[in-house]
Design an enzyme around this catalytic site. Structure first.
Site, PDB file in Angstrom:
ATOM      1  N   HIS A   1       0.931  -1.220   0.108  1.00 36.76           N
ATOM      2  CA  HIS A   1       0.035  -0.066  -0.030  1.00 36.76           C
ATOM      3  C   HIS A   1       0.671   1.293  -0.052  1.00 36.76           C
ATOM      4  CE1 HIS A   1       0.286  -0.117   4.413  1.00 36.76           C
ATOM      5  NE2 HIS A   1       0.617   0.986   4.380  1.00 36.76           N
TER       6      HIS A   1
ATOM      7  N   ASP B   1      -0.044  -7.434   1.031  1.00 37.94           N
ATOM      8  CA  ASP B   1       0.560  -6.168   1.580  1.00 37.94           C
ATOM      9  C   ASP B   1       1.922  -6.257   1.327  1.00 37.94           C
ATOM     10  OD1 ASP B   1       0.398  -3.448   1.844  1.00 37.94           O
ATOM     11  OD2 ASP B   1      -0.581  -3.469   4.073  1.00 37.94           O
TER      12      ASP B   1
ATOM     13  N   SER C   1       4.648   2.238   8.186  1.00 41.23           N
ATOM     14  CA  SER C   1       4.463   1.072   7.320  1.00 41.23           C
ATOM     15  C   SER C   1       5.366   0.683   6.334  1.00 41.23           C
ATOM     16  CB  SER C   1       3.367   1.254   6.243  1.00 41.23           C
ATOM     17  OG  SER C   1       2.031   1.430   6.896  1.00 41.23           O
TER      18      SER C   1
END
Length: 538
Positions: free
Chosen positions: A107, A138, A216
């Site tokens: 993402h 992901d 992230s």
């Protein structure tokens, strides 16, 4: 367990509807002509962990392996599939791995037109290219052209086993609130096998920590070894963060070793636990039999190895208990589909079943994808085709889920539900035949005399053209291309649809004019234009 997963989206819709009880009821006509469909968030909370306790000195080797990722993202415009949304600047984190590559979250870099990375304490940014991506789990891998970068930035070692509950974890990354590398501390509180983005499931490590954008793709570290990649948090809760463990990372890297990502083998049967005494008595099961019951097999074909009321007792050589759990390690239980990704070979997983009191061994199909009628967009831009003033598009789950956050989106959802629109009826449904996909109209008619008198077509599903039932967008393009009829009769599905009649030759001749007037470069996406141009219509 499909029957437990499908209701999630409808629960989300119900929660939003409850918060907007003052909204008007759905009417017999569409709410308006101005539907805006935002893409389902491409950045589900990048992570940082806020902690207290004594300060710890981070390892310089780990610091040297963590990079900041800069991504210029051009997400699809679901309302205008020929276009992209305005560029959005996204930052995340990444970590150097073997093979002169950088690992990050999908993402962070999905739909990126430009990617750059910057090492800790470095003053320059280095261009990177996306080498592989798996939105379902992901994960993504980047490659940079400057090999000398890796002379001073070594791969970070990965742990060979899952961490233990209560292990102290250090999380590295670049969260909001500053520009330098952040190092924080958390505790492993849970390890589970759970859905990521259905149909993809995987192991997930839970930390007792808050989550902030920017972290992230940053590594979670125990004893200077990476145990996983920080990627998300639990919405509406405090101090619950999630990490993708190294086991899932290894499966991903092994998959892309041949240059492409195939996906994870999965278990898609509908099942239920074997805890109820009456249920066991109904099946005449011996007390020694433990496992799960097949409520509805993935396929009802006579040759399919599973039947209704079969009891699965083992995946490979591992027994399943009556709650559908298996033991991994000395003190960890997870849902049994976890084992499929480890025992499946050439698309099949060995399972042991009990059928009518007899034990049997069968090879169960374990496909890497679920054949949705309305599938996820993933990392691809939507397929579309413009014919005259009409924009045809292949439906994706992102369109439906985006209605939960779009202006007047709940009104639209209720309207589609009351109208019997297949966008709702077919959502999360399995294909009735290979290649089945739903085609709908994504945008209002372009201004033109050909569409005079017809209502707003947005989100209308296409059922047939000239009495030919539409199988998918490619099939629709072939039907239009090969037609010699004077008129094109387009039938919409549902109770509030219309039947549009257009003169075929005028539609063909008007298309180029409409494209020019609206500044559209291509009549369709590359995949459908190959079909259209194979035998250009006259």
């Amino acid at each position: 367990m499909i029957q437990k997963l499908i209701p999630f989206v409808f629960a989300a819709v119900s929660a939003t509807a409850s918060a907007q009880q003052s909204a008007p009821l759905a009417s017999a006509t569409p709410p308006s002509n101005t539907l805006q469909l935002p893409l389902t968030s491409a950045t589900p909370e990048n992570i940082t962990l806020e902690t207290g306790g004594p300060k710890q000195t981070p390892s310089s080797a780990v610091e040297n392996s963590v990079v900041k990722v800069f991504s210029s993202m051009r997400a699809p415009d679901l309302y205008k599939p020929w276009a992209k949304q305005a560029s959005t600047e996204v930052t995340g984190s990444g970590v150097v791995i073997e093979g002169k590559r950088i690992l990050t979250n999908a993402h962070v870099v999905v739909f990126s037109s430009e990617i750059q990375v910057q090492a800790n304490q470095a003053g320059d940014k280095i261009s990177a290219k996306l080498e592989a991506i798996a939105p379902g789990i992901d994960l993504a891998v980047l490659r940079i052209e400057e090999d000398k970068f890796f002379d001073t930035h070594r791969p970070l070692p990965r742990a060979e086993k899952l961490p233990d509950i209560k292990d102290s974890v250090m999380v590295y990354g670049y969260p909001i609130g500053g520009t330098s590398l952040s190092v924080t501390k958390g505790i492993v509180s849970r390890v589970e096998f759970t859905p990521y983005h259905f149909p993809t499931s995987g192991l997930r490590i839970q930390l007792d920590a808050a989550i902030n954008p920017g972290n992230s793709g940053g590594p979670a570290i125990v004893d200077d070894k990476m145990i996983g990649l920080a990627f998300s948090h639990l919405g509406g809760a405090e101090n619950i963060g999630y990490v993708i463990p190294c086991e899932e990372i290894e499966l991903f890297l092994r998959d892309i070793a041949d240059g492409k990502y195939d996906g994870k083998p999965g278990f898609y049967e509908e099942w239920q636990t074997l805890e109820n005494p009456a249920l066991r008595a109904f099946l005449h099961l011996d007390e020694s039999v433990q496992g799960v019951i097949i409520r509805r097999p993935f396929s009802d074909d006579a040759s399919y190895p599973l039947k209704q009321w079969d009891v699965i007792t083992n995946i490979g050589n591992t027994p399943i208990d009556d709650q559908g759990m298996v033991k991994i390690g000395s003190n960890l239980r997870v849902h049994f589909p976890y084992l499929v990704q480890h025992v499946a070979q050439r698309g099949k997983a060995p399972v042991t079943i009990v059928r009518a009191g007899k034990q049997m061994h069968v090879d169960l199909p374990a496909p890497v994808d679920y054949p949705f009628v309305i599938g996820p967009l993933g990392a691809s831009y939507p397929s579309y085709f413009i014919f005259g003033p009409v924009v045809f598009c292949e439906a994706t789950a992102d369109v439906v889920s985006s209605l939960t956050t779009a202006p007047k989106g709940i009104d639209w959802l209720m309207y589609l539900l009351l109208a019997g629109n297949p966008l709702i009826k077919k959502y999360a449904e399995k294909q009735d035949f290979p290649g089945e996909r739903l085609v709908y109209v994504s945008s209002p008619f372009f201004p033109h005399k050909l569409s005079k008198g017809y209502y707003n077509p947005v989100l209308k599903a296409v059922e047939s053209i000239n009495q030919h039932r539409i199988k998918n967008l490619a099939n629709l393009v072939e039907i239009i291309r090969d037609s010699n009829d004077e008129f094109m009769t387009i039938e919409c599905a549902g109770r509030s649809g219309e039947t549009w009649v257009f003169p075929r030759k005028e539609m063909i001749s008007a298309t180029e004019e409409i494209l020019t007037d609206n500044g559209i470069r291509s009549q369709g996406s590359p995949d459908v234009m190959l079909i259209w141009m194979a035998h250009p219509p006259k």
